[in-house]
Design an enzyme around this catalytic site. Structure first.
Site, PDB file in Angstrom:
ATOM      1  N   SER A 104      -1.704  -1.540  -2.350  1.00  0.00           N
ATOM      2  CA  SER A 104      -0.355  -1.167  -2.746  1.00  0.00           C
ATOM      3  C   SER A 104       0.361  -0.428  -1.608  1.00  0.00           C
ATOM      4  O   SER A 104       0.532  -0.970  -0.525  1.00  0.00           O
ATOM      5  CB  SER A 104      -0.403  -0.337  -4.031  1.00  0.00           C
ATOM      6  OG  SER A 104       0.854  -0.268  -4.650  1.00  0.00           O
ATOM      7  N   ASP A 119       0.569  -9.269 -11.536  1.00  0.00           N
ATOM      8  CA  ASP A 119       0.833  -7.913 -11.059  1.00  0.00           C
ATOM      9  C   ASP A 119       2.240  -7.514 -11.478  1.00  0.00           C
ATOM     10  O   ASP A 119       3.223  -8.100 -11.024  1.00  0.00           O
ATOM     11  CB  ASP A 119       0.685  -7.861  -9.534  1.00  0.00           C
ATOM     12  CG  ASP A 119       0.714  -6.464  -8.962  1.00  0.00           C
ATOM     13  OD1 ASP A 119       1.472  -5.619  -9.481  1.00  0.00           O
ATOM     14  OD2 ASP A 119      -0.013  -6.215  -7.983  1.00  0.00           O
ATOM     15  N   HIS A 157      -2.254  -5.078 -11.302  1.00  0.00           N
ATOM     16  CA  HIS A 157      -2.106  -4.349 -10.041  1.00  0.00           C
ATOM     17  C   HIS A 157      -3.345  -3.523  -9.702  1.00  0.00           C
ATOM     18  O   HIS A 157      -3.663  -3.328  -8.526  1.00  0.00           O
ATOM     19  CB  HIS A 157      -0.877  -3.434 -10.117  1.00  0.00           C
ATOM     20  CG  HIS A 157      -0.505  -2.805  -8.818  1.00  0.00           C
ATOM     21  ND1 HIS A 157      -0.189  -3.548  -7.695  1.00  0.00           N
ATOM     22  CD2 HIS A 157      -0.393  -1.488  -8.442  1.00  0.00           C
ATOM     23  CE1 HIS A 157       0.100  -2.728  -6.695  1.00  0.00           C
ATOM     24  NE2 HIS A 157      -0.016  -1.481  -7.118  1.00  0.00           N
TER      25      HIS A 157
END
Length: 275
Positions: A97, A226, A255
Site C-alpha cells: 500500500s 481491493d 487490500h
C-alpha cells in the site's frame, strides 16, 4: 528497542530478525499501521533463512512523531538511511500500500545499487488521485473523507476501515475480530498529524517516473477486489511501467491480503525470491 537516527534527528524504530549473515528482506508497511503488520512474513522468511527487517515509518508506530516532513520523499529517504546505516546489500524490498509507494520512491530517488528484487503489494503507485491525466483514479472527495474521519474520530474510523480493508463486507467473508483489533492498535500508536499528512503523501504522489527507473526483478501482487487501492489505476498500470515485471492477481482478494491470504502470499513470495 532498535532505532536509527536520520539526518534530521528523527528516530526510526525497526525490527531485525533472523541471521545477520543472511540475505535481507526489508518490509515497508501501509497506512496507518506499523512494522507489526509484517510479523507473519518476518517470522516465516526468517525461518526460511532470510534476515527480515521492518521499520515504523516516521510518525507511525514507535518512531518519532514529527510535525513536518511527513512526505513521500522523506519516507523514501528514511528507508535509504535504514539501508545505509545497517549497510544492507542484495536487499529484497517489499512494500504494501503506502509502503509500496515508499519503496518505489526510494528506487526512483536512490537507485537500485543495494537492491536485488522488489515486491509491490496492494501498492498505491502510479497515482491514486483522479486527474485529467489519470481518469481512473479516485476523486479528491474520497481522500477528504479519509482526512475528516481520521481527524474527527480516528479511533472509530480505524475500526470501521477494517471492514472494507479486509473485505469483511463481502458475502461469505469470515470476520476476524483479532485482525480488526490489531489494525486498530497499530493505527492508534501513530501520531495524528503525521497520519493526516500521510494521506496526502499516499494519494497525491505521482510515481510514474519512479516506476520507470526500476531495473530489478519485480513482483506486483494485488487483489482484484481491493476496495482501498482499486487494481485498475494501480497494479495494472504499474505492471506496464516496470519493464519485465510479474503481475500476480489474487481473484476476489482484499487490500489486506498479506494477512487474509497469508499462507498463499508467503509461498508466492518465497518462490519469487528463490527463482
Amino acid at each position: 528497542m532498535s532505532t536509527i537516527t536520520t539526518r534530521d534527528g528523527t528516530r526510526i524504530f525497526y525490527k531485525d530478525w533472523g541471521s545477520k549473515d543472511a540475505q535481507p528482506i526489508v518490509f515497508s508497511h501501509g497506512w496507518p499501521l506499523s512494522a507489526d503488520a509484517w510479523d507473519g512474513q518476518m517470522v516465516f522468511f526468517a525461518n526460511q533463512g532470510f534476515r527480515t527487517i521492518a521499520h515504523d515509518r516516521r510518525s507511525h508506530g514507535r518512531s518519532d512523531q514529527v510535525w513536518n516532513d511527513n512526505t513521500m520523499d522523506q519516507y523514501a529517504d528514511d528507508l535509504g538511511e535504514l539501508l545505509d546505516q545497517l549497510d544492507l546489500e542484495n536487499v529484497i524490498l517489499v512494500g504494501h500500500s503506502t509502503g509500496g509507494g515508499e519503496v518505489t520512491r526510494y528506487l526512483g530517488r536512490h537507485g537500485t545499487a543495494r537492491v536485488a528484487k522488489v515486491v509491490l503489494v496492494g501498492a498505491v503507485p502510479p497515482l491514486m488521485l483522479k486527474t485529467e491525466a489519470n481518469p481512473g483514479g479516485l476523486p479528491i472527495d474520497v481522500f477528504d473523507g479519509i482526512r475528516k474521519g481520521t481527524y474527527d474520530n480516528r479511533s472509530q474510523f480505524f475500526k470501521d476501515l477494517t471492514i472494507p480493508f479486509y473485505g469483511y463486507n463481502r458475502d461469505g467473508a469470515t470476520i476476524s475480530e483479532g485482525i480488526r483489533e490489531e489494525f486498530w492498535r497499530q493505527g492508534m500508536m501513530g501520531g495524528l498529524k503525521g497520519q493526516l499528512d500521510s494521506i496526502r503523501a499516499f494519494s497525491e504522489s505521482d510515481f510514474t517516473e519512479d516506476l520507470k527507473k526500476i531495473d530489478r526483478p519485480t513482483l506486483i501482487v494485488h487483489g482484484d477486489d481491493d476496495q482501498i487501492v482499486p487494481i485498475g489505476a494501480s497494479a495494472l498500470m504499474s505492471a506496464k511501467l516496470v519493464q519485465g515485471s510479474i503481475l500476480k492477481i489474487y481473484e476476489g482478494a482484499d487490500h489486506g491480503l498479506p494477512q487474509t491470504q497469508q499462507d498463499r502470499f508467503n509461498a508466492d513470495l518465497l518462490a519469487f525470491f528463490r527463482n
